[in-house]
Design a protein around this motif. Structure first.
Motif, PDB file in Angstrom:
ATOM      1  N   SER A  57     -41.030 -37.569  17.326  1.00  0.00           N
ATOM      2  CA  SER A  57     -41.838 -38.009  16.181  1.00  0.00           C
ATOM      3  C   SER A  57     -43.321 -37.816  16.471  1.00  0.00           C
ATOM      4  CB  SER A  57     -41.551 -39.473  15.834  1.00  0.00           C
ATOM      5  OG  SER A  57     -41.701 -40.291  16.981  1.00  0.00           O
ATOM      6  N   PHE A  58     -44.131 -37.808  15.398  1.00  0.00           N
ATOM      7  CA  PHE A  58     -45.576 -37.685  15.543  1.00  0.00           C
ATOM      8  C   PHE A  58     -46.141 -38.994  16.094  1.00  0.00           C
ATOM      9  CE2 PHE A  58     -44.805 -34.592  12.022  1.00  0.00           C
ATOM     10  CZ  PHE A  58     -45.111 -33.452  12.765  1.00  0.00           C
ATOM     11  N   PHE A  59     -47.068 -38.864  17.029  1.00  0.00           N
ATOM     12  CA  PHE A  59     -47.465 -40.034  17.805  1.00  0.00           C
ATOM     13  C   PHE A  59     -48.977 -40.141  18.022  1.00  0.00           C
ATOM     14  CE2 PHE A  59     -47.938 -41.733  22.281  1.00  0.00           C
ATOM     15  CZ  PHE A  59     -47.672 -43.055  21.974  1.00  0.00           C
ATOM     16  N   GLY A  60     -49.694 -39.013  17.943  1.00  0.00           N
ATOM     17  CA  GLY A  60     -51.092 -38.996  18.363  1.00  0.00           C
ATOM     18  C   GLY A  60     -52.004 -39.942  17.614  1.00  0.00           C
ATOM     19  N   ALA A  61     -51.897 -39.987  16.278  1.00  0.00           N
ATOM     20  CA  ALA A  61     -52.788 -40.847  15.485  1.00  0.00           C
ATOM     21  C   ALA A  61     -52.393 -42.312  15.586  1.00  0.00           C
ATOM     22  CB  ALA A  61     -52.791 -40.395  14.029  1.00  0.00           C
ATOM     23  N   THR A  62     -51.081 -42.594  15.528  1.00  0.00           N
ATOM     24  CA  THR A  62     -50.655 -43.994  15.615  1.00  0.00           C
ATOM     25  C   THR A  62     -50.930 -44.561  17.012  1.00  0.00           C
ATOM     26  OG1 THR A  62     -48.388 -43.304  16.116  1.00  0.00           O
ATOM     27  CG2 THR A  62     -48.901 -43.769  13.817  1.00  0.00           C
ATOM     28  N   TYR A  63     -50.876 -43.697  18.037  1.00  0.00           N
ATOM     29  CA  TYR A  63     -51.267 -44.151  19.385  1.00  0.00           C
ATOM     30  C   TYR A  63     -52.737 -44.557  19.391  1.00  0.00           C
ATOM     31  CZ  TYR A  63     -53.015 -43.910  24.139  1.00  0.00           C
ATOM     32  OH  TYR A  63     -53.654 -44.205  25.322  1.00  0.00           O
ATOM     33  N   LEU A  64     -53.583 -43.767  18.699  1.00  0.00           N
ATOM     34  CA  LEU A  64     -55.001 -44.102  18.598  1.00  0.00           C
ATOM     35  C   LEU A  64     -55.174 -45.476  17.968  1.00  0.00           C
ATOM     36  CD1 LEU A  64     -58.056 -43.321  18.644  1.00  0.00           C
ATOM     37  CD2 LEU A  64     -57.709 -42.317  16.379  1.00  0.00           C
ATOM     38  N   PHE A  65     -54.445 -45.754  16.893  1.00  0.00           N
ATOM     39  CA  PHE A  65     -54.544 -47.057  16.234  1.00  0.00           C
ATOM     40  C   PHE A  65     -54.058 -48.180  17.153  1.00  0.00           C
ATOM     41  CE2 PHE A  65     -53.669 -44.559  12.086  1.00  0.00           C
ATOM     42  CZ  PHE A  65     -54.976 -44.111  12.077  1.00  0.00           C
ATOM     43  N   ASP A  66     -52.980 -47.920  17.889  1.00  0.00           N
ATOM     44  CA  ASP A  66     -52.486 -48.925  18.840  1.00  0.00           C
ATOM     45  C   ASP A  66     -53.582 -49.295  19.838  1.00  0.00           C
ATOM     46  OD1 ASP A  66     -49.989 -48.987  17.676  1.00  0.00           O
ATOM     47  OD2 ASP A  66     -49.076 -47.613  19.118  1.00  0.00           O
ATOM     48  N   ALA A  67     -54.258 -48.266  20.371  1.00  0.00           N
ATOM     49  CA  ALA A  67     -55.292 -48.492  21.383  1.00  0.00           C
ATOM     50  C   ALA A  67     -56.492 -49.226  20.787  1.00  0.00           C
ATOM     51  CB  ALA A  67     -55.733 -47.153  21.980  1.00  0.00           C
ATOM     52  N   PRO A 100     -48.694 -43.803  -2.538  1.00  0.00           N
ATOM     53  CA  PRO A 100     -48.053 -45.075  -2.902  1.00  0.00           C
ATOM     54  C   PRO A 100     -47.062 -45.517  -1.825  1.00  0.00           C
ATOM     55  CG  PRO A 100     -47.146 -43.274  -4.193  1.00  0.00           C
ATOM     56  CD  PRO A 100     -48.312 -42.708  -3.447  1.00  0.00           C
ATOM     57  N   LEU A 101     -46.775 -46.808  -1.788  1.00  0.00           N
ATOM     58  CA  LEU A 101     -45.946 -47.361  -0.718  1.00  0.00           C
ATOM     59  C   LEU A 101     -44.487 -46.909  -0.779  1.00  0.00           C
ATOM     60  CD1 LEU A 101     -47.321 -50.989  -0.341  1.00  0.00           C
ATOM     61  CD2 LEU A 101     -47.231 -49.229   1.419  1.00  0.00           C
ATOM     62  N   TYR A 102     -44.028 -46.442  -1.939  1.00  0.00           N
ATOM     63  CA  TYR A 102     -42.629 -46.024  -1.993  1.00  0.00           C
ATOM     64  C   TYR A 102     -42.373 -44.762  -1.170  1.00  0.00           C
ATOM     65  CZ  TYR A 102     -43.975 -42.639  -5.668  1.00  0.00           C
ATOM     66  OH  TYR A 102     -44.543 -41.611  -6.366  1.00  0.00           O
ATOM     67  N   ARG A 103     -43.439 -44.113  -0.697  1.00  0.00           N
ATOM     68  CA  ARG A 103     -43.287 -42.934   0.142  1.00  0.00           C
ATOM     69  C   ARG A 103     -43.288 -43.287   1.637  1.00  0.00           C
ATOM     70  NH1 ARG A 103     -44.119 -38.013  -2.244  1.00  0.00           N
ATOM     71  NH2 ARG A 103     -44.851 -37.147  -0.260  1.00  0.00           N
ATOM     72  N   PHE A 104     -43.303 -44.575   1.956  1.00  0.00           N
ATOM     73  CA  PHE A 104     -43.340 -44.997   3.357  1.00  0.00           C
ATOM     74  C   PHE A 104     -42.126 -44.506   4.134  1.00  0.00           C
ATOM     75  CE2 PHE A 104     -42.544 -47.703   6.950  1.00  0.00           C
ATOM     76  CZ  PHE A 104     -43.791 -48.000   7.463  1.00  0.00           C
ATOM     77  N   ASP A 105     -40.950 -44.472   3.502  1.00  0.00           N
ATOM     78  CA  ASP A 105     -39.713 -44.094   4.189  1.00  0.00           C
ATOM     79  C   ASP A 105     -39.842 -42.724   4.848  1.00  0.00           C
ATOM     80  OD1 ASP A 105     -37.144 -44.033   5.132  1.00  0.00           O
ATOM     81  OD2 ASP A 105     -36.232 -43.521   3.211  1.00  0.00           O
ATOM     82  N   LYS A 106     -40.340 -41.755   4.101  1.00  0.00           N
ATOM     83  CA  LYS A 106     -40.494 -40.403   4.640  1.00  0.00           C
ATOM     84  C   LYS A 106     -41.490 -40.394   5.787  1.00  0.00           C
ATOM     85  CE  LYS A 106     -41.866 -35.703   3.369  1.00  0.00           C
ATOM     86  NZ  LYS A 106     -42.358 -34.828   2.274  1.00  0.00           N
ATOM     87  N   TRP A 107     -42.615 -41.082   5.595  1.00  0.00           N
ATOM     88  CA  TRP A 107     -43.645 -41.137   6.642  1.00  0.00           C
ATOM     89  C   TRP A 107     -43.102 -41.826   7.889  1.00  0.00           C
ATOM     90  CZ3 TRP A 107     -45.949 -45.260   9.177  1.00  0.00           C
ATOM     91  CH2 TRP A 107     -47.089 -44.972   9.936  1.00  0.00           C
ATOM     92  N   GLY A 108     -42.375 -42.940   7.687  1.00  0.00           N
ATOM     93  CA  GLY A 108     -41.875 -43.722   8.811  1.00  0.00           C
ATOM     94  C   GLY A 108     -40.888 -42.967   9.677  1.00  0.00           C
ATOM     95  N   THR A 109     -40.100 -42.078   9.087  1.00  0.00           N
ATOM     96  CA  THR A 109     -39.135 -41.302   9.870  1.00  0.00           C
ATOM     97  C   THR A 109     -39.821 -40.209  10.684  1.00  0.00           C
ATOM     98  OG1 THR A 109     -38.745 -39.825   7.986  1.00  0.00           O
ATOM     99  CG2 THR A 109     -37.268 -41.729   8.239  1.00  0.00           C
ATOM    100  N   LEU A 110     -41.013 -39.813  10.293  1.00  0.00           N
ATOM    101  CA  LEU A 110     -41.722 -38.739  10.994  1.00  0.00           C
ATOM    102  C   LEU A 110     -42.712 -39.247  12.041  1.00  0.00           C
ATOM    103  CD1 LEU A 110     -42.527 -36.382   7.964  1.00  0.00           C
ATOM    104  CD2 LEU A 110     -40.740 -36.086   9.687  1.00  0.00           C
TER     105      LEU A 110
END
Length: 536
Positions: A78-88, A124-134
């Protein structure tokens, strides 16, 4: 023949139940019985409770299956680079820890929605499912639109205030805090605070007003509040002071626009010992009175500042403070120290004069051609004298005295403070207030707040809070981009896209692995104040 036989163990005192099956032994020519342990007998209820020995092999097999490492189906990437930045960033600013303290049951969901709002740019939030799987994100599961609404509704006012307090303690106590409001248009007909009022973007829809407090040094927000759409800015200051007092902030310094100026607000600021810096209109009598003695010398060379291309000078005066004291049946009146900082910009004066002259010319033509506009009658009377004769028609002459009064203050603007500072320092502090305006832009555009589509008060309150959390991350990143000159090469979306493509690989029973990174990506992490991800 089947029967239940009970037998007590003399050492433990436990009574066991056995299933006894009788049969005829042909060889020994006698009746025999075969017993099978069923379980022990409960002393209180008399029920037979299966023992550990019963179906042990099956249960052990099932237990080993349950204890085995869970597969996410198979290995996942899965894609990780940006969410890792937010975690940090969340760890660095204490956002994750503060959310966990305030919302222990849903803090991971709040973080995941905030990440989504930042990266998906108004989706919109209904597109979260697709984003969350990636993408790898704190919650790690799908959040449906209904589930998101439930999360928003679970965010209470008490918990929000606790979060504001925790975050506020992490900010610089002595920095000035920029305070401003914006309008949020809404289609909702059920929200009580959606009202028609002065819309700063000239939108004809009813609206909510959102107030926001930003640290000018940290460039980070730590407080917001929604207000009914018909409440003017000047009416929000007293409530702000009350809220800051409740949150435990005694040493407060506020920077505000001219819309917040009023005599009662200034009195409240003095009463609460708040340091302030406020823009004021040049039309105010006490502002013009302070300028008149220095009017002719303000444009002297020693008052010129080359950096900003303007002339400036500070005048020390007094504010006539008054405070109603009902318990004593009197009004306290005192003089308080006040500084008025005057600024003159030649280019601005020329622009103002050109606009004014064009307006006068249009009014003059309306009079001469007998094309008067009812709305302009007061201006006609103020700036012109008209004489009409049968032979010469209408002759229009200009009222020079009134025009001189109107143009006398072109190119001037002023700021007032109750703290000793030079005029340029005050100007720079005031100009830094644009961090709030930029934040409002981020809220409305990137965080999908241009139109408010929620229909319940609780959902609205919760969604605003999650968007506020997302704004903290955005504000931190933008500040780092400005400090390190990354803005010269990247926009915020392009920078996040550059990092977002970094992948992570998760395999059952193994540690998480981070994919390949370019030197440029590693450099971006360092310039954003975050250590690049490695094998975790």
């Amino acid at each position: 023949m089947v029967a239940i036989v009970y037998q007590t163990d003399k050492r433990s005192g436990i009574t066991y139940a056995y299933e006894s099956i009788s049969h005829w032994d042909k060889e020994k020519q006698q009746s025999r019985a075969k017993r099978k342990l069923i379980g022990r007998v409960d002393k209180i209820t008399g029920e037979i409770v299966p023992t550990d020995g019963r179906n042990r092999k099956k249960r052990e097999a099932k237990l080993s299956e349950e204890q085995a490492p869970k597969c996410t189906a198979v290995a996942s990437r899965s894609f990780f680079g940006a969410t890792y930045l937010f975690d940090a960033i969340g760890e660095k600013l204490g956002i994750t820890n503060d959310l966990k303290q305030c919302f222990p049951e849903i803090y991971k969901q709040i973080l995941s929605i905030a990440y989504y709002l930042i990266l998906e740019d108004s989706a919109p939030l209904y597109r979260f499912d697709k984003w969350g799987t990636l993408h790898k994100h704190p919650y790690g599961k799908n959040i449906s639109s209904q589930r998101a609404s439930d999360i928003f509704s679970a965010i209470t006012e008490e918990d929000k205030q606790k979060f504001f307090s925790l975050q506020g303690r992490r900010r610089c106590e002595n920095e000035f805090w920029a305070y401003d409001t914006t309008t949020l248009s809404s289609y909702s007909e059920t929200l009580k605070q959606v009202q028609y009022g002065f819309n700063k973007e000239h939108d004809r829809l009813p609206q909510l007003n959102l107030t926001l407090v930003f640290g000018e040094e940290s460039n980070l927000p730590f407080y917001y509040r929604k207000v009914a759409g018909n409440i003017p800015d000047s009416k929000t200051v007293s409530r702000l002071l009350e809220d800051l007092n409740i949150l435990g902030y005694s040493k407060v310094k506020l920077v505000m626009d001219r819309g917040f100026f009023s005599e009662s607000n200034i009195n409240d600021l003095y009463k609460n010992h708040v340091k302030f810096l406020i823009s004021v209109k040049m039309s105010l009598a006490f502002i013009r009175k302070g300028l008149d003695p220095i009017y002719d010398t303000l444009q002297d060379f020693e008052n010129y500042n080359a950096k900003y291309g303007l002339y400036c000078k500070t005048v020390r005066t007094v504010w006539h403070y008054s405070q109603e004291r009902p318990y004593k049946g009197e009004t306290l009146k005192e003089e308080r120290r006040l500084y008025i900082h005057y600024y003159y910009n030649i280019e601005r004066a020329a622009e103002d004069k050109m606009i004014f002259d064009r307006k006068l010319n249009a009014l003059k033509q309306e009079l001469e051609t007998d094309s008067r506009v009812p709305e302009h009658e007061k201006l006609y009377l103020k700036y012109f004298t008209c004489k009409t004769t049968p032979k010469r028609g209408t002759k229009v002459t200009v009222n020079k005295e009134e025009i001189n009064k109107a143009t006398r203050y072109f190119g001037f603007f002023s700021l007032i403070t109750n703290e000793t500072m030079d005029a340029i320092t005050v100007l720079e502090l005031y100009r830094n207030k644009d961090v709030v305006e930029k934040a409002f832009g981020n809220l409305k555009e990137r965080l999908n707040m241009r139109r408010n589509l929620v229909s319940s008060e609780k959902s609205l309150d919760g969604k605003l809070f999650v968007q506020f959390v997302a704004l903290i991350y955005l504000s931190y990143i933008k500040k780092q981009m400005q400090i390190t000159d990354l803005l010269k090469k990247y926009t915020l979306p392009s920078l996040l896209d550059k990092l977002s493509v970094i992948e992570c690989f998760e395999q059952p029973g193994r540690v998480l692995k981070v994919g390949e990174m370019l030197d440029e990506q590693k450099r971006l992490y360092h310039e954003l104040g975050v250590r690049p991800p490695g094998s975790l």
